[in-house]
Design a protein around this motif. Structure first.
Motif, short mmCIF file in Angstrom:
data_model
loop_
_atom_site.label_atom_id
_atom_site.label_comp_id
_atom_site.label_asym_id
_atom_site.label_seq_id
_atom_site.Cartn_x
_atom_site.Cartn_y
_atom_site.Cartn_z
N LEU A 135 0.56 -1.09 0.15
CA LEU A 135 -0.49 -0.57 0.17
C LEU A 135 1.22 0.97 0.33
N ALA A 136 1.60 1.25 0.25
CA ALA A 136 2.99 1.98 0.65
C ALA A 136 3.36 2.41 -0.41
N LEU A 137 3.99 2.10 -0.90
CA LEU A 137 4.38 1.62 -2.00
C LEU A 137 3.56 2.27 -3.46
N LEU A 138 2.58 1.86 -4.22
CA LEU A 138 1.15 2.15 -4.40
C LEU A 138 0.92 3.67 -3.81
N ILE A 139 0.81 4.60 -2.86
CA ILE A 139 1.00 5.06 -2.56
C ILE A 139 1.38 6.53 -2.90
N ALA A 140 3.28 6.20 -2.38
CA ALA A 140 4.30 6.60 -2.77
C ALA A 140 4.11 7.43 -4.16
N VAL A 141 3.70 6.08 -5.04
CA VAL A 141 4.02 6.01 -6.58
C VAL A 141 2.91 7.05 -7.35
N GLY A 142 1.92 7.36 -6.18
CA GLY A 142 0.40 7.65 -6.81
C GLY A 142 1.22 9.57 -6.20
N LEU A 143 1.30 9.54 -5.32
CA LEU A 143 2.25 10.94 -4.70
C LEU A 143 3.37 12.08 -5.61
N ASN A 144 3.91 10.65 -6.06
CA ASN A 144 5.45 11.49 -7.15
C ASN A 144 4.42 11.78 -8.30
N SER A 145 3.49 10.94 -8.47
CA SER A 145 2.66 11.89 -10.01
C SER A 145 2.07 13.41 -9.96
N ILE A 146 1.93 12.99 -8.42
CA ILE A 146 0.70 14.56 -8.77
C ILE A 146 1.37 15.56 -8.09
#
Length: 307
Positions: free
Chosen positions: A89-100
């Motif tokens: 979950l942390a990996l998916l959220i971090a990837v999402g935050l990095n792209s925003i």
């Protein structure tokens, strides 16, 4: 290098820090080893002159106690479930935050807030969310079903007794899993997000030029280049999972029922019973388990880490 004639000044400056380390770190470790091998050790009895034989009976009492089985099983289950789940979950959220780009800093702050919040206070909030107030003896009526059950009932599901007396062990573990995963996310997101922002953008630009699908970019570029950070959060996650205690106390209160105890809880319960020898033995057993799991993780993860 410090001139040999001036080394005494360096030692003088380091003396206060070294003294504090000796008193509050080195001596407690040495004393724990000493107490663990003194059979039936009790600090109050030692003060009045009672002597104790050297042996391994403290370890045998801990290992053969029924509470040890519950504590070890609970700790292992929580680690095996929460560490992979929270890391993913942390990996998916971090990837999402990095792209925003818009509001990225604000969202990072929101996700990080649980990390700086008292774990006992969070546990009490989770207890209130899952708790059922005024549950009838037949389990059919209640004054309040709690927030989580109200959500379930809104979708047509039956309410579940999560934390009240009589709740199943599976329901209790489910509540702990949700809490631990939620509480572990902020630190892991922060570490992984920092790793993502350090990846050279040329890799992504080359993939974009080649028309590589996003899922392949994620699996062939992001994850391999982020593997050192993933290894770090996995290893520290297992170490933290084996030391889990405050979350259980926050939700279920103290004293804990034996079937919900953890390895750290076993140490504290021995201390409360004035069995310092058994508490020290339990602490050393926990240390050996954490060391073995950490070495195993390190051996396995090294095959997949790319520096």
């Amino acid at each position: 290098m410090v001139d040999n004639k001036q080394q005494w000044k360096a030692w003088l400056y380091l003396a206060p820090a070294l003294l504090l380390l000796l008193v509050f770190t080195v001596w407690p470790i040495v004393n724990t080893l000493r107490m663990a091998f003194l059979e039936g050790y009790n600090g109050h009895q030692e003060l009045v002159g009672v002597t104790f034989n050297v042996g391994i009976s403290n370890f045998l009492r801990v290992l053969t106690a029924p509470s040890f089985k519950y504590a070890l099983e609970n700790t292992l289950v929580l680690c095996v479930i929460t560490v992979p789940l929270s890391t993913l979950l942390a990996l998916l959220i971090a990837v999402g935050l990095n792209s925003i780009k818009p509001l990225q800093k604000t969202l990072q702050t929101i996700f990080f807030l649980p990390y700086v919040t008292n774990s006992i206070a969070i546990g009490m909030v989770f207890n209130a969310m899952f708790n059922i107030l005024g549950l009838s003896p037949n389990g059919m009526d209640a004054d309040s079903w709690g927030i989580i059950n109200n959500i379930l009932m809104a979708f047509g599901a039956d309410p579940i007794n999560w934390v009240n007396p009589g709740a199943t062990h599976e329901a209790n573990i489910a509540v702990l899993v949700v809490y631990i995963v939620w509480n572990a996310l902020p630190f892991k997101i922060l570490v992984l997000l920092g790793g993502l922002q350090g990846i050279n953008k040329q890799y992504y630009e080359a993939a974009r030029v080649d028309g590589t699908p996003k899922w392949r970019v994620f699996g062939r570029i992001t994850v391999p280049l982020l593997s050192p950070m993933l290894a770090y959060v996995i290893i520290t996650g297992f170490i933290g999972g084996f030391k889990e205690y405050s979350s259980v106390i926050g939700i279920y209160g103290d004293p804990l029922p034996a079937e919900l105890n953890t390895m750290v809880g076993l140490v504290y319960s021995s201390l409360k019973s004035n069995l310092q020898g058994q508490a020290s033995a339990a602490a050393l057993i926990l240390f050996v388990i954490i060391l073995a799991v950490t070495m195993f993780n390190d051996h396995v993860i090294k095959k997949y880490v790319h520096y």
